[in-house]
Scaffold this motif. Structure first.
Motif, PDB file in Angstrom:
ATOM      1  N   LYS A  33       2.811   5.933  -3.159  1.00 40.80           N
ATOM      2  CA  LYS A  33       3.893   6.682  -3.818  1.00 40.80           C
ATOM      3  C   LYS A  33       3.561   6.898  -5.297  1.00 40.80           C
ATOM      4  O   LYS A  33       3.700   7.998  -5.826  1.00 40.80           O
ATOM      5  N   ASP A  34       3.064   5.849  -5.961  1.00 38.75           N
ATOM      6  CA  ASP A  34       2.800   5.949  -7.404  1.00 38.75           C
ATOM      7  C   ASP A  34       1.518   6.706  -7.734  1.00 38.75           C
ATOM      8  O   ASP A  34       1.473   7.474  -8.682  1.00 38.75           O
ATOM      9  N   VAL A  35       0.472   6.437  -6.963  1.00 36.84           N
ATOM     10  CA  VAL A  35      -0.852   6.984  -7.329  1.00 36.84           C
ATOM     11  C   VAL A  35      -1.085   8.359  -6.698  1.00 36.84           C
ATOM     12  O   VAL A  35      -1.559   9.277  -7.356  1.00 36.84           O
ATOM     13  N   ASP A  36      -0.727   8.497  -5.400  1.00 36.87           N
ATOM     14  CA  ASP A  36      -0.981   9.771  -4.706  1.00 36.87           C
ATOM     15  C   ASP A  36       0.267  10.636  -4.610  1.00 36.87           C
ATOM     16  O   ASP A  36       0.198  11.738  -4.062  1.00 36.87           O
ATOM     17  N   SER A  37       1.402  10.145  -5.100  1.00 33.65           N
ATOM     18  CA  SER A  37       2.698  10.856  -4.986  1.00 33.65           C
ATOM     19  C   SER A  37       3.022  11.182  -3.536  1.00 33.65           C
ATOM     20  O   SER A  37       3.546  12.251  -3.236  1.00 33.65           O
ATOM     21  N   GLU A  90       0.829  -1.217   0.000  1.00 31.24           N
ATOM     22  CA  GLU A  90       0.000   0.000   0.000  1.00 31.24           C
ATOM     23  C   GLU A  90       0.861   1.265   0.000  1.00 31.24           C
ATOM     24  O   GLU A  90       0.495   2.277  -0.593  1.00 31.24           O
ATOM     25  N   ILE A 137       5.325  14.340  -3.033  1.00 31.15           N
ATOM     26  CA  ILE A 137       6.713  14.329  -3.530  1.00 31.15           C
ATOM     27  C   ILE A 137       7.072  15.670  -4.176  1.00 31.15           C
ATOM     28  O   ILE A 137       6.325  16.201  -4.998  1.00 31.15           O
ATOM     29  N   ILE A 184       3.742   1.586  -1.442  1.00 26.88           N
ATOM     30  CA  ILE A 184       4.267   1.747  -2.806  1.00 26.88           C
ATOM     31  C   ILE A 184       3.170   2.307  -3.716  1.00 26.88           C
ATOM     32  O   ILE A 184       3.416   3.186  -4.537  1.00 26.88           O
ATOM     33  N   ILE A 185       1.957   1.806  -3.534  1.00 29.33           N
ATOM     34  CA  ILE A 185       0.832   2.320  -4.333  1.00 29.33           C
ATOM     35  C   ILE A 185       0.625   3.810  -4.024  1.00 29.33           C
ATOM     36  O   ILE A 185       0.413   4.620  -4.940  1.00 29.33           O
TER      37      ILE A 185
END
Lengths: 140, 485
Positions: free
Chosen positions: A74-78, A69, A104, A71-72
């Motif tokens: 990081k990718d989806v919500d930055s 979760e 980020i 990692i997700i």
């Protein structure tokens, strides 16, 4: 540091071992290790919060899903997080957690590696005496 | 480290581990390596390749190529073919980064023309191609289009004016693999895919401007067929894959496979070797989702190529067509595909897993685009950002010996943590600039981890595969500009 990298394991990836005197603490430590792979946590302020609520078939799977979760997020919500507060239910099959971090910002954050996934290689949670331990290999 | 004396030497560059090595091995393991490379291989490779040899339905050998290193489940640099009826498919035998691969684009520019503009060019590409941790891609393109992108691959690009007419033919499988089914992909994978569409990633992913190395221009006649005609010609190499879309699909199905294995009475020696019979419903679902990720990766690399063509056009004030920026080829190196092969009296379809291994089809194969069919498939082997890369060609011997497969890169010998202890990113960046390589990196830590010293000698890897006859050297490519995610 409550986690340590295992430099001789899975050369292209990043492996770490974490330990704590509680299962909640173990989950928090593993999450901090995942953060540490992706960013220097000292460069995060922690102004944004995200809540997690997860269920899984066993404790191993619960940790795997929790780290996935992150990692997700990081990718989806930055979002990258620097603080974690985790409460694993007594049966070890569900948890609630709050993570605090930042969106980020390449200028402000000292970014490191883009973690692709949590692998199942050597993955496991164990209790050794009063201490809880976990081994995790992240795919980079 | 592996001990050469423990293995049966088949030739000066190949070794065999018999089925007596480990209980449960169904086939021997075959390792391609010089003695030096073999003895430098970590024991993890030996353990993993012999674990793969235990999987149900594996045929002939479990292979480790000269670049093999310790991965998860399968070694990276591993190849395994399975009977399509009695065999299995394993997400860990493909990897999280489904259809990670290499693209090589040529130009008609000489290094003397590019050298004065290398900084401008690299800086512009760095701005145009999103790279690094958590960076967003071209979400507006992908939103609402994921079904078509993942089923049509580069054909979708051609339909949307995002590819040149001859691009699809120069991609493995014509830029799309049949059998995609987006309904087998999770909501999380879709979200990760949309947000990272058209991004380079990080880790060992890169975009590199390279120059033909005149001292290692091995086969100018063959190179000419691939459009490389000058001994200082500039080319562009791209290394990336299916981004979070593929990573999440692998994550989702590894979880499902592990719990489903009990129903099929399959036991494996490593949780990342989770596998299911290829003809089972669960395996079919995974295959359909994995193909979605493979097609997404082809499109991802195409979107990046378009940005590279745009950058060259801006910097050199000429359109990309007049710069002859045609695709030489695009190869997958993390994939499983159903292919037709012949060996020892068998002639039929097999499910070939290549994890960190490249297809290397020889001359005359019908799957090779017409202009290259007589000579063989281009094989792109990416090295570390300091040491350069190679263009090779597939061979008939690869068809006979390795199910048309060869190595994919140089292979790590040092962990990321150890590499960071040895060198600092900024110091490495300066050292590379002194050697004529301008690097722009999203992170200095990531740069240090990819230092050349962390990898095997790519020339020895390539030489091994050439001597083994399973791919043949065409030309070495020297880096002059590098974008590191």
């Amino acid at each position: 540091m409550p986690f340590r990298y295992l430099p001789d394991v899975a050369l292209a990836d990043v492996a770490f071992e974490a330990e704590s005197d509680s299962i909640d603490g173990l989950f928090e430590t593993c999450a901090l290790a995942v953060t540490d792979v992706m960013v220097d946590p000292k460069t995060l302020k922690g102004g944004t919060a995200k809540n997690f609520s997860l269920e899984a078939q066993d404790l191993d799977r619960l940790l795997y899903d929790f780290l996935t979760e992150l990692i997700i997020s990081k990718d989806v919500d930055s979002l990258l997080f620097r603080e974690y507060s985790v409460k694993v239910d007594p049966g070890g099959r569900s948890l609630t957690a709050q993570a605090r971090g930042d969106a980020i910002d390449r200028e402000r954050h000292s970014l490191r590696n883009d973690v692709k996934a949590v692998t199942m290689h050597l993955f496991g949670v164990s209790q050794v005496g009063p201490r809880w331990k976990a081994t995790v290999v992240l795919d980079i | 480290m592996a001990q050469a004396s423990s293995f049966k030497q088949v030739s000066d560059v190949s070794w065999e581990i018999p089925t007596t090595y480990k209980q449960g091995m169904r086939v021997p393991a075959r390792i391609y390596a010089t003695r030096k490379l073999l003895e430098a291989m970590d024991n993890g490779v030996i353990e993993q390749v012999t674990n793969v040899a235990c999987l149900p339905g594996i045929v002939r050998y479990a292979y480790a190529m000269a670049d093999a290193h310790w991965g998860y489940g399968f070694p990276i640099g591993g190849v395994a073919a399975f009977d399509v009826e009695k065999g299995v498919i394993s997400p860990g035998g493909i990897g999280f980064d489904v259809n990670c691969g290499m693209r090589l684009i040529r130009t008609n520019l000489r290094y003397s023309e590019v050298k004065p503009k290398i900084k401008e060019l690299v800086d512009l590409i760095f701005n145009l191609v999103p790279a690094g941790v958590g960076v967003k891609g071209f979400q507006n393109f992908a939103q609402g289009q994921m079904g078509d992108i993942t089923s049509l691959g580069v054909k979708w690009c051609a339909e949307h004016d995002l590819a040149w007419d001859d691009d699809p033919a120069h991609v493995e499988e014509g830029g799309y693999i049949k059998g995609a089914d987006i309904s087998k992909v999770s909501r999380q994978a879709m979200s990760r895919g949309v947000s990272q569409f058209g991004t380079l990633g990080s880790g060992n992913h890169y975009l590199e401007i390279q120059v033909v190395d005149p001292a290692r221009f091995f086969d100018p006649d063959l190179a000419k067929g691939f459009g490389i005609v000058h001994d200082d010609q500039v080319v562009v190499m791209i290394h990336c894959g299916s981004r979070g879309f593929g990573h999440q699909i692998c994550t989702d199905y590894l979880r499902n496979f592990e719990s489903s294995m009990r129903r099929y009475d399959i036991q494996v020696r490593d949780r990342d070797l989770a596998c299911l019979p290829f003809d089972s419903r669960e395996a079919k679902d995974y295959y359909s989702a994995m193909v979605c990720a493979a097609n997404f990766a082809f499109v991802n690399r195409q979107i990046i190529v378009n940005r590279v063509r745009e950058a060259f056009s801006k910097v050199f004030h000429r359109d990309a067509e007049s710069l002859d920026m045609h695709l030489i080829y695009d190869v997958c190196h993390n994939i499983a595909k159903v292919e037709r092969h012949s060996y020892e009296g068998f002639n039929g379809e097999l499910l070939v897993h290549r994890k960190g291994a490249t297809r290397s089809f020889g001359p005359g194969h019908p799957d090779i685009p017409a202009p290259y069919r007589e000579v063989g498939q281009p094989v792109i082997i990416g090295g570390s950002m300091e040491t350069g890369s190679y263009l090779l060609v597939g061979t008939k011997k690869a068809m006979e010996e390795t199910f048309g497969s060869t190595a994919h890169g140089s292979g790590r010998t040092m962990s990321r943590t150890a590499a960071k202890r040895e060198v600092r990113g900024a110091e490495l960046q300066k050292k590379m600039l002194d050697r004529g390589i301008y690097v722009k990196a999203a992170t200095m830590d990531g740069l240090a981890e990819e230092a050349g010293m962390a990898y095997k000698d790519i020339s020895e890897v390539v030489e091994t595969m050439d001597r083994a006859g399973i791919s043949r050297k065409v030309v070495a490519l020297r880096p002059v500009g590098n974008i590191k995610g």
